[in-house]
Scaffold this active site. Sequence first.
Site, short mmCIF file in Angstrom:
data_model
loop_
_atom_site.label_atom_id
_atom_site.label_comp_id
_atom_site.label_asym_id
_atom_site.label_seq_id
_atom_site.Cartn_x
_atom_site.Cartn_y
_atom_site.Cartn_z
N CYS A 111 0.81 -1.21 0.00
CA CYS A 111 0.00 0.00 0.00
C CYS A 111 0.86 1.27 0.00
O CYS A 111 1.51 1.59 -0.98
CB CYS A 111 -0.98 -0.04 1.17
N HIS A 112 0.90 2.02 1.11
CA HIS A 112 1.71 3.23 1.22
C HIS A 112 3.12 2.96 1.71
O HIS A 112 3.97 3.85 1.70
CB HIS A 112 1.03 4.23 2.17
#
Length: 186
Positions: A111-112
């Site tokens: 994800c991030h």
Amino acid sequence: MQDLNGKSIAILATNGFEQSELEVPLNTLREAGAKVHVVSLEGGAIKGWDKDDWGNSVPVDKVLSSTSANDYDALVLPGGQINPDLLRVETDALDFIKAFWEQKKVVAAICHAPWLLVETGIVKGRKVTSYPSVKTDVINAGGLWEDSKVVTDQGLITSRNPDDLDAFCEKIAEEINEGRHERRAA
């Protein structure tokens, strides 16, 4: 899921990790037989973020300042917007991540969390994916961004979002069982 008996995995996180991105790998990799430790900046517990509000706390197994990459076969970096943003300004966290990479061990980010790979320079010349809002950061850091569920490049595993956690965990197990990865220069 491949058998991970005898393998040790660190999950580096702090407050604001995306709940499922820490808990699913933690539980899945433990169920496969791995010894998995949640490593954080301080002891006690860290609080997750569950989609749009604070989630559950997870106990910290090891404090980063007394932990070494030498003790593990792989590193998992959960995302969420808050967690990797807080960690990418922590020199000890960045050094910990780089140590895994330099030892040719598996590094997995979802994800991030590729923000941490950007900050350490690991993405340069590597195929990676991430949450779409991190794409420009990856490209600007020299990463070869792909719009794929899970991307693997010589022991570096990245995944787009929590919908892909099963495939992400499967790839972590596969890469750990392959052993250390010889890496060509990026």
